[in-house]
Design an enzyme around this catalytic site. Structure first.
Site, PDB file in Angstrom:
ATOM      1  N   GLN A  87       0.863  -1.184   0.000  1.00 34.57           N
ATOM      2  CA  GLN A  87       0.000   0.000   0.000  1.00 34.57           C
ATOM      3  C   GLN A  87       0.899   1.233   0.000  1.00 34.57           C
ATOM      4  O   GLN A  87       1.645   1.446   0.958  1.00 34.57           O
ATOM      5  CB  GLN A  87      -0.877  -0.006   1.251  1.00 34.57           C
ATOM      6  CG  GLN A  87      -1.842   1.155   1.320  1.00 34.57           C
ATOM      7  CD  GLN A  87      -2.474   1.294   2.695  1.00 34.57           C
ATOM      8  OE1 GLN A  87      -1.875   0.897   3.698  1.00 34.57           O
ATOM      9  NE2 GLN A  87      -3.662   1.844   2.767  1.00 34.57           N
TER      10      GLN A  87
ATOM     11  N   SER B 118       0.999   6.740   2.202  1.00 37.65           N
ATOM     12  CA  SER B 118       1.627   7.802   2.998  1.00 37.65           C
ATOM     13  C   SER B 118       2.785   8.457   2.257  1.00 37.65           C
ATOM     14  O   SER B 118       3.490   7.805   1.492  1.00 37.65           O
ATOM     15  CB  SER B 118       2.156   7.222   4.313  1.00 37.65           C
ATOM     16  OG  SER B 118       1.123   6.568   4.996  1.00 37.65           O
TER      17      SER B 118
ATOM     18  N   SER C  51       4.499  -0.889   3.972  1.00 38.19           N
ATOM     19  CA  SER C  51       4.832  -2.168   4.614  1.00 38.19           C
ATOM     20  C   SER C  51       5.247  -3.216   3.590  1.00 38.19           C
ATOM     21  O   SER C  51       4.526  -3.461   2.626  1.00 38.19           O
ATOM     22  CB  SER C  51       3.626  -2.710   5.390  1.00 38.19           C
ATOM     23  OG  SER C  51       3.291  -1.855   6.438  1.00 38.19           O
TER      24      SER C  51
ATOM     25  N   GLU D 208     -10.228  -0.906   6.123  1.00 38.91           N
ATOM     26  CA  GLU D 208      -9.012  -1.085   6.912  1.00 38.91           C
ATOM     27  C   GLU D 208      -9.278  -0.853   8.389  1.00 38.91           C
ATOM     28  O   GLU D 208      -8.798  -1.573   9.250  1.00 38.91           O
ATOM     29  CB  GLU D 208      -7.927  -0.140   6.398  1.00 38.91           C
ATOM     30  CG  GLU D 208      -6.583  -0.382   7.030  1.00 38.91           C
ATOM     31  CD  GLU D 208      -5.495   0.482   6.418  1.00 38.91           C
ATOM     32  OE1 GLU D 208      -4.354   0.271   6.786  1.00 38.91           O
ATOM     33  OE2 GLU D 208      -5.803   1.384   5.615  1.00 38.91           O
TER      34      GLU D 208
ATOM     35  N   ASN E 194      -5.022   6.814  16.163  1.00 36.07           N
ATOM     36  CA  ASN E 194      -6.186   6.844  17.061  1.00 36.07           C
ATOM     37  C   ASN E 194      -6.648   8.267  17.371  1.00 36.07           C
ATOM     38  O   ASN E 194      -7.832   8.487  17.641  1.00 36.07           O
ATOM     39  CB  ASN E 194      -5.866   6.074  18.344  1.00 36.07           C
ATOM     40  CG  ASN E 194      -5.956   4.571  18.099  1.00 36.07           C
ATOM     41  OD1 ASN E 194      -6.082   4.133  16.950  1.00 36.07           O
ATOM     42  ND2 ASN E 194      -5.893   3.787  19.151  1.00 36.07           N
TER      43      ASN E 194
HETATM   44  C1  FAD Z   1       3.131  -0.642  11.275  1.00 32.75           C
HETATM   45  C2  FAD Z   1       2.755   0.414  10.279  1.00 32.75           C
HETATM   46  C3  FAD Z   1       2.476   0.050   8.989  1.00 32.75           C
HETATM   47  C4  FAD Z   1       2.158   1.012   8.044  1.00 32.75           C
HETATM   48  N1  FAD Z   1       1.971   0.599   6.770  1.00 32.75           N
HETATM   49  C5  FAD Z   1       1.698   1.503   5.819  1.00 32.75           C
HETATM   50  C6  FAD Z   1       1.553   1.086   4.463  1.00 32.75           C
HETATM   51  O1  FAD Z   1       1.666  -0.103   4.137  1.00 32.75           O
HETATM   52  N2  FAD Z   1       1.301   2.018   3.537  1.00 32.75           N
HETATM   53  C7  FAD Z   1       1.176   3.342   3.838  1.00 32.75           C
HETATM   54  O2  FAD Z   1       0.911   4.123   2.945  1.00 32.75           O
HETATM   55  N3  FAD Z   1       1.332   3.787   5.113  1.00 32.75           N
HETATM   56  C8  FAD Z   1       1.598   2.894   6.107  1.00 32.75           C
HETATM   57  N4  FAD Z   1       1.784   3.316   7.408  1.00 32.75           N
HETATM   58  C9  FAD Z   1       1.773   4.750   7.707  1.00 32.75           C
HETATM   59  C10 FAD Z   1       0.573   5.215   8.512  1.00 32.75           C
HETATM   60  O3  FAD Z   1      -0.599   5.153   7.750  1.00 32.75           O
HETATM   61  C11 FAD Z   1       0.874   6.625   9.017  1.00 32.75           C
HETATM   62  O4  FAD Z   1       1.961   6.528   9.909  1.00 32.75           O
HETATM   63  C12 FAD Z   1      -0.306   7.259   9.722  1.00 32.75           C
HETATM   64  O5  FAD Z   1      -1.329   7.524   8.809  1.00 32.75           O
HETATM   65  C13 FAD Z   1       0.100   8.568  10.440  1.00 32.75           C
HETATM   66  O6  FAD Z   1       0.713   9.453   9.562  1.00 32.75           O
HETATM   67  P1  FAD Z   1       2.140  10.096   9.897  1.00 32.75           P
HETATM   68  O7  FAD Z   1       3.059   9.006  10.312  1.00 32.75           O
HETATM   69  O8  FAD Z   1       2.497  10.960   8.759  1.00 32.75           O
HETATM   70  O9  FAD Z   1       1.906  10.973  11.208  1.00 32.75           O
HETATM   71  P2  FAD Z   1       1.347  12.459  11.263  1.00 32.75           P
HETATM   72  O10 FAD Z   1       0.152  12.586  10.393  1.00 32.75           O
HETATM   73  O11 FAD Z   1       2.482  13.386  11.058  1.00 32.75           O
HETATM   74  O12 FAD Z   1       0.858  12.533  12.772  1.00 32.75           O
HETATM   75  C14 FAD Z   1       1.766  12.712  13.869  1.00 32.75           C
HETATM   76  C15 FAD Z   1       0.919  12.765  15.154  1.00 32.75           C
HETATM   77  O13 FAD Z   1       0.044  13.903  15.114  1.00 32.75           O
HETATM   78  C16 FAD Z   1      -1.308  13.499  15.302  1.00 32.75           C
HETATM   79  N5  FAD Z   1      -2.206  14.308  14.492  1.00 32.75           N
HETATM   80  C17 FAD Z   1      -2.055  14.645  13.184  1.00 32.75           C
HETATM   81  N6  FAD Z   1      -3.109  15.379  12.774  1.00 32.75           N
HETATM   82  C18 FAD Z   1      -3.963  15.498  13.834  1.00 32.75           C
HETATM   83  C19 FAD Z   1      -5.233  16.120  14.043  1.00 32.75           C
HETATM   84  N7  FAD Z   1      -5.865  16.771  13.047  1.00 32.75           N
HETATM   85  N8  FAD Z   1      -5.811  16.014  15.273  1.00 32.75           N
HETATM   86  C20 FAD Z   1      -5.200  15.336  16.279  1.00 32.75           C
HETATM   87  N9  FAD Z   1      -3.990  14.727  16.140  1.00 32.75           N
HETATM   88  C21 FAD Z   1      -3.381  14.808  14.947  1.00 32.75           C
HETATM   89  C22 FAD Z   1      -1.332  12.053  14.815  1.00 32.75           C
HETATM   90  O14 FAD Z   1      -2.417  11.344  15.361  1.00 32.75           O
HETATM   91  C23 FAD Z   1       0.012  11.541  15.321  1.00 32.75           C
HETATM   92  O15 FAD Z   1      -0.060  11.181  16.678  1.00 32.75           O
HETATM   93  C24 FAD Z   1       2.092   2.390   8.391  1.00 32.75           C
HETATM   94  C25 FAD Z   1       2.376   2.768   9.711  1.00 32.75           C
HETATM   95  C26 FAD Z   1       2.714   1.811  10.648  1.00 32.75           C
HETATM   96  C27 FAD Z   1       3.034   2.254  12.043  1.00 32.75           C
END
Ligand code: FAD
Length: 389
Positions: A125, A128, A162, A245, A366
């Site tokens: 996928q 991100s 992933s 998902e 979450n």
């Molecule tokens: C084990 C694992 C597998 C994954 N696999 C995939 C994959 O296969 N393909 C893929 O595309 N992605 C994948 N991801 C990525 C995942 O979808 C993202 O990490 C996730 O969507 C969060 O985005 P970010 O890491 O950019 O954090 P950010 O969006 O930068 O967020 C950082 C923090 O700020 C908080 N935050 C951000 N905006 C708000 C808001 N409006 N209100 C309150 N809090 C907020 C978030 O909740 C988080 O705690 C994976 C992640 C993990 C951990």
């Protein structure tokens, strides 16, 4: 909600149990976030497909059994109870397939669905990006039209994909119309990960395995045949996956029921550990999740849909998973550090604990799920100062 199973459903579960007892590997496979483990899990997908258990709820023409949602939940319970391996094909089966069924052309369905059920095509996928995780609509990777060749040219970068290091193909969103609003002008593409212009760079995870990867696109050509849904309609197409998902399809309760069963056995075998309250709490929550899932299944069978409740499920299962594994580590004490055959479950408690920590992050964090619950279920105002709009 009727919880009585028909004789046919009971027979289905018994058949699954018997097959799994015969075929589930006696020792856990190496982590699918390692190259060897990925290959071993791919072989397991082929075994599952041979037995006809890879995609029980799919139509027979694509390798399924045409079974209903109840049979699917029953199968998942049996699957995890048997200690069967995590599904390395799940990106394809749980995330891509539902939208291929809904938005794919017959030719795409023919080309991709069957091949993902036996591990011969494993998908990553690619959603991100460095600046677009929670705020997915902020993606900046681009798709430029190439009329001459009948396709699109992709550029940009994806991250946290992933197992992209070993997967065969990827699916993701690209900005195909830079002048359109954020949620418009996005297109959903399917592409081979070894295409010319793609560089896949692994990223080490908390446990040192290189299951994650960044994907760089440098003038990658994708033909029109690999556009999923209409050009410019990618957001709507993608959102039909996001619901899957977070909600039912990724985390059926079987996984947590099996983990709490193992936790009960662990506590019973360590009389010196005093974690009974935490073990009972985990069991009650796993049962509650199970009952809630049955209710959801009833709703869907009666023609309803999952909707924003999927976000409640997501917060619930991800927090439960962390608590189950923290309890296990407290029971094990220093022994939790051991790995290999001398360790309890070959050291899987600690491995599963590390993985559980990612549950509150992937599939939409979450915090974001709580925003959705607050706004769409509780009717609270968006973010801000706490006053009702
Ligand atoms: C084990 C694992 C597998 C994954 N696999 C995939 C994959 O296969 N393909 C893929 O595309 N992605 C994948 N991801 C990525 C995942 O979808 C993202 O990490 C996730 O969507 C969060 O985005 P970010 O890491 O950019 O954090 P950010 O969006 O930068 O967020 C950082 C923090 O700020 C908080 N935050 C951000 N905006 C708000 C808001 N409006 N209100 C309150 N809090 C907020 C978030 O909740 C988080 O705690 C994976 C992640 C993990 C951990």
């Amino acid at each position: 909600m009727n919880l009585d199973l028909t004789p046919e459903q009971q027979a289905f579960a018994a058949e699954a149990r018997a097959w799994l007892q015969q075929h589930v590997p006696a020792r856990p496979l190496p982590s699918m976030d390692t190259e060897d483990g990925f290959a071993a899990h791919r072989r397991w997908e082929a075994t599952l497909a041979e037995g006809g258990w890879s995609v029980v709820a799919w139509p027979e023409q694509y390798g399924g059994r045409d079974a209903g949602l109840i049979e699917w939940v029953l199968f998942e319970e049996e699957y995890y109870r048997a200690g069967a391996p995590t599904r390395v094909a799940q990106n394809g089966i749980s995330l891509l397939a539902p939208i291929l069924f809904e938005h794919g052309t017959p030719e795409q369905q023919q080309r991709y669905l069957k091949a993902m059920t036996d591990g011969s095509l494993i998908w990553a996928q690619a959603w991100s990006e460095p600046g677009a995780g929670s705020d997915l609509a902020a993606i900046r990777s681009t798709a430029r039209r190439d009329e001459e060749r009948g396709g699109w040219i992709l550029n940009g970068q994806k991250i946290w994909s992933s197992r992209a290091a070993w997967a065969d193909r990827g699916f993701g969103l690209f900005r195909s119309d830079p002048t359109a609003e954020r949620h418009r002008g996005l297109t959903y593409f399917l592409f081979p990960l070894d295409a010319e212009g793609i560089t896949v760079r692994p990223i080490a995870q908390l446990d040192g395995t290189t299951g994650f990867a960044e994907i760089f696109f440098d003038d990658v050509f994708v033909p029109d045949a690999d556009v999923l849904g209409a050009p410019g309609d990618g957001w709507r197409v993608a959102m039909s996956t996001a619901g899957n998902e977070r909600g039912l399809s990724l985390r059926a309760p079987g996984r947590f029921l099996a983990a709490t069963d193992r936790l009960i056995d662990l506590q019973a075998s360590r009389s010196e550990a005093d974690e009974t309250d935490a073990v009972v709490d985990a069991w009650i929550r796993a049962e509650a999740y199970r009952l809630y899932t049955w209710q959801t299944v009833s709703t869907v069978q009666d023609g309803g849909s999952v909707g924003a409740e999927g976000s409640m499920n997501k917060v619930f299962w991800s927090e439960l998973d962390v608590d189950i594994h923290e309890t296990a580590l407290r029971i094990l004490g220093p022994e939790a550090e051991l790995r290999g055959p001398q360790a309890e479950r070959d050291g899987r408690w600690a491995e599963d604990y590390l993985f559980s920590l990612s549950g509150p992050i992937y599939a939409g964090t979450n915090e974001i799920q709580r925003n959705i619950i607050a706004e769409r279920i509780l009717g609270l105002p968006r973010g801000g100062d706490g006053r009702r709009a």
